[in-house]
Each structure stands twice: as C-alpha cells, then as structure tokens.
Design an enzyme around this catalytic site. Structure first.
Site, PDB file in Angstrom:
ATOM      1  N   PHE A   1       0.805  -1.220   0.000  1.00 13.54           N
ATOM      2  CA  PHE A   1       0.000   0.000   0.000  1.00 13.54           C
ATOM      3  C   PHE A   1       0.837   1.269   0.000  1.00 13.54           C
ATOM      4  O   PHE A   1       0.389   2.325  -0.457  1.00 13.54           O
ATOM      5  CB  PHE A   1      -0.966  -0.006   1.196  1.00 13.54           C
ATOM      6  N   LYS A   2       2.090   1.176   0.468  1.00 13.58           N
ATOM      7  CA  LYS A   2       2.936   2.367   0.511  1.00 13.58           C
ATOM      8  C   LYS A   2       3.204   2.934  -0.889  1.00 13.58           C
ATOM      9  O   LYS A   2       3.481   4.120  -1.044  1.00 13.58           O
ATOM     10  CB  LYS A   2       4.271   2.039   1.189  1.00 13.58           C
TER      11      LYS A   2
END
Length: 465
Positions: free
Chosen positions: A112-113
C-alpha cells in the site's frame, strides 16, 4: 479555491505552503505538520466525485490541499505516479465473503505504501528541479515503506535516499526488495535493533536543525504530510464504489496499523465525508499500544514483540500525535505538553470524556499470531482468496465488528511478500508475481550498522549528495 496553509501540531512554526510542507517533513518545533483545516465535502461535491476514475479523483482531492502547484503540473504528477500500477482502478475494491477487500498492492513493490510513495517521488523531483536544489531523504521502515520509498526515488535527479530497517526483523522478501536496488542514490542501512530504534534515530537526526539544514534532509515516511494526503484518496475511492453497489451511505473500514499513518488518512477521509464512515476499526497485532489506547485509555510503552506481521511490530506510533491534535481540540500547547510527558514517562493518560470521543471515531482489536494464521486459513477455505498476515489482522478485526454496514478491509500487501506465514496457514506458498521473481539472485547493496545515532550520522555525512 481558497489557499491552504500548513501548521505544526505543536504550534511553534509560521504557517507553510504545501511545497514547503513537503520539503520540510518534520516541523522544526518537533511536531508533525497538518493542514490548517480539513475541508468538508458538500452533497454536490460528493456527487461530482463519486464516479471519477482513480487518477481524476486523486487530482480533485489533492486540489483541496495543494493550492500552490499549477493544475496542469499537479495533474501530470498524478498521472505519472499511477502509470506504474498494474490494475486500471489502481486500488480496486472486491467483495469476498462477508467483507469488501480494498486491494492496495497493485503498485511496483506490491504494498500500500506505493500509492503514496510513487506520487511523493515525482513530487520531490518536481520541487527540487523547480528550486535548483538537492535533497537527502532519510527514513525508517518496518518493512514496506523502505522498498516503496526506494522504488519511488531510485534514479530520480537531485535525490539520495537513506533507509533504516531493523536487521532480521523484516520479511526476507521485504529485505530483498530493498537491498537489491543498487542505484548509486540508494543507501540501505540495516540497524541492529528494532523499528522503534530506527525511528528514534531518524527523529533525533531531524530534530538536529543544523544537521538537517546542512545535509538538506527530507522525510519520505508518514512524517511527511504528502504521504497521508495520497492515502486519503483510496478511502474516498472505496467509499464511493461500495456505497454505489450496496445502496447504503455509511460504511466501516478495518485498517491493520502499527504507526497510525494509514488509519489517520482514514480519519481525514471520515472528516471530509462528515458521516459516510461510521467508524474506523483499528486492528493491531500483539504490539497493541493503539488498541490499549482505544479500549482502555492505556497509551504506555512496552517491549516490541516480533510477529508474522512485521510491518506492524511498532510501539511508538509516530502519526498518533496528529490525532492527538484533534482530540485535544486543536490545542498545540496541550499536544506539546503531552509529547514532552510521554518522552519522560513513556505513557499518556486520558479523561473519560476524551476516551468517549476516541470511541466515537474508532473500534479496536488486537489479533494474535494464532488468530492471524487461522484467519488466513478460514478466509481461504470460504472464499479461495489468500490474505497476507497484515491484511488478515485487519480482516479478523473487521469480522469482529461487522454489522449491517458494509465492512471494507484494507489489503495492505500482496501475500507473496510473506510466503512463510501463508505457508504456515495454508500448507503452500502463494504464487510469486513477476516483480518478486529472481530477487534472491540479484546483487545486493546494504550496510549493517549499530543502533547508534552518531554512527548513522557519520554515514550520512560521508555519502550525502
């Protein structure tokens, strides 16, 4: 659109522009930077945003907070950031069994980063080129931030990046993703300690203003407001998609979190929607300082417990200070006093009135490693869908707090990044996607250092651009 300025949670800086905020990272009074106001979307604005493709939604949301970058430049930065994602929806949301899964792992490092750091890498390059300046990015990672930051910055002009990770305390795949990037502007520092040790070193070096200015340090972890802002978008995207399908205007999100950054982005989205997100489910592993805070008012430091969800093996949640600012009625004096007290006593105490407001925002559950493995197994048996161990923590908590509202669980990483945990749960490893194939055969670039701020400082001095 009205100009947006930025302030510190501790009240000790003059208001900044968005550009200044991005390049500053941590505020010079030691606080975290926030917008002076969080816009609340009108019914007309929600209607206009509801059906937009992800990139267009991101552009529109960013416009509320970014008032000092020309529209055409901002649109170009957004388009470049998400051109590297493999799914047309960027962060698709899919119904699996009794919950919705918000898939945040379609970027280049399968975590998700990427959603924030692909944007931030292009943003840094744009701002530095505009100013004719250079920057040395300094960050700490408990797993996914490191590789996502490195992939966002590698090969970019006028940038070098120094990423600290706890040696032997990230997954083997996470370590390989970081250390097999051998670009000359990338420096991987394996620290003999915990993530909290890494984060403490980073904060200490940022708080040394003379050092920060001399080496032009910039922040790429969730200390940087632009990271949080980029993550707000996928909450709004998922909210609009799920409510359209379900025909109901209120949802809950379940968020596996250790550093409070991802769920704080959800809190910002909740305030923008003003009623659409009923509550956020804060899911932790055995490192449960945030769950103890929500459920018992106990925000006290304990030893870090290594788990099968290592990105959440954190005790000091650096973004928690941003939430405190709102909990304390946007009073920077109280925040400053609280953080000073926490530095000394390693704990904070809250009134019953404050805790009732916390519980109006959050539900929380701590999920053990045994429960995490069982959730991976049972969810697969029911839906044929493989969860990574962090997502499984969120799904377990989401199932515990499911009611008549749709429950949207954030899938924060591809399961192939944690094959050992998946194999323990299912008896087989997940298929390896193309970006992870052949990593172990690639050359590596990493330096092992003690958890000593002075040693890290000297390394940066010797290698900064």
């Amino acid at each position: 659109m009205r100009e947006m300025r930025y302030i510190s949670t501790r009240g000790g800086i003059a208001p900044l522009s968005f550009k200044e905020t991005v390049l500053t990272g941590l505020a010079e009074d030691g606080g975290l930077i926030l917008p002076e106001r969080i816009p609340v979307l009108s019914a007309e604005e929600k209607k206009a945003l509801r059906d937009l493709p992800y990139q267009d939604l991101a552009f529109k949301v960013f416009q509320y907070f970014v008032t000092d970058i020309p529209e055409e430049d901002l649109q170009r930065l957004v388009n470049k950031a998400y051109a590297t994602f493999t799914h047309p929806d960027i962060t698709p949301v899919v119904k699996k069994g009794p919950v919705w899964i918000l898939e945040l792992f379609h970027g280049p490092t399968l975590a998700f980063k990427d959603v924030a750091l692909q944007f931030l890498g292009h943003l840094f390059e744009y701002l530095l080129s505009e100013r004719g300046e250079k920057m040395n990015i300094l960050g700490a990672t408990s797993g996914d931030t490191g590789s996502a930051a490195i992939y966002g910055v590698r090969g970019k002009k006028n940038l070098a990046i120094f990423i600290l990770h706890p040696h032997g305390r990230v997954s083997p795949v996470q370590a390989l993703q970081m250390t097999t990037v051998t670009d000359p502007n990338v420096f991987n520092l394996a620290i003999k300690g915990t993530f909290d040790d890494c984060q403490a070193i980073v904060k200490l070096l940022f708080s040394d203003l003379e050092f920060k200015h001399r080496y032009r340090l910039g922040a790429v972890n969730s200390i940087n407001w632009a990271r949080v802002l980029a993550q707000v978008v996928y909450y709004l995207f998922a909210y609009f998609r799920v409510t359209e399908v379900e025909g109901i205007e209120e949802v809950r999100f379940s968020v596996p979190t250790g550093n409070f950054g991802d769920i704080f982005a959800g809190y910002v989205a909740r305030r923008m929607l003003s009623g659409g997100i009923e509550r956020l489910v804060l899911a932790t592993n055995e490192n449960d300082i945030l769950t103890r805070f929500v459920n018992h008012g106990d925000y006290s430091l304990r030893e870090v417990v290594p788990t099968i969800s290592p990105s959440m093996d954190i005790q000091v949640a650096s973004n928690f200070e941003r939430y405190l600012y709102y909990l304390y009625g946007e009073n920077p004096i109280r925040v400053r006093e609280a953080m000073s007290r926490f530095a000394e006593e390693k704990r904070l105490v809250f009134s019953e009135e404050e805790l009732s407001r916390v519980r109006a925002d959050f539900l929380s559950l701590s999920v053990s490693q045994e429960e995490t493995l069982r959730t991976i197994r049972e969810f697969y048996e029911e839906t044929s869908y493989i969860l990574d161990p962090h997502t499984a923590v969120g799904v377990r908590a989401g199932l515990a707090f499911r009611d008549e509202r749709p429950m949207i669980c954030l899938a924060t990483a591809h399961p192939a990044k944690f094959p050992e945990a998946v194999s323990r749960a299912l008896g087989f490893e997940p298929p390896i996607p193309e970006p992870l194939q052949g990593l172990s055969e690639k050359p590596r670039k990493v330096v092992l250092l003690p958890a000593d701020p002075q040693v890290v400082r000297r390394f940066i001095e010797e290698n900064a651009i």
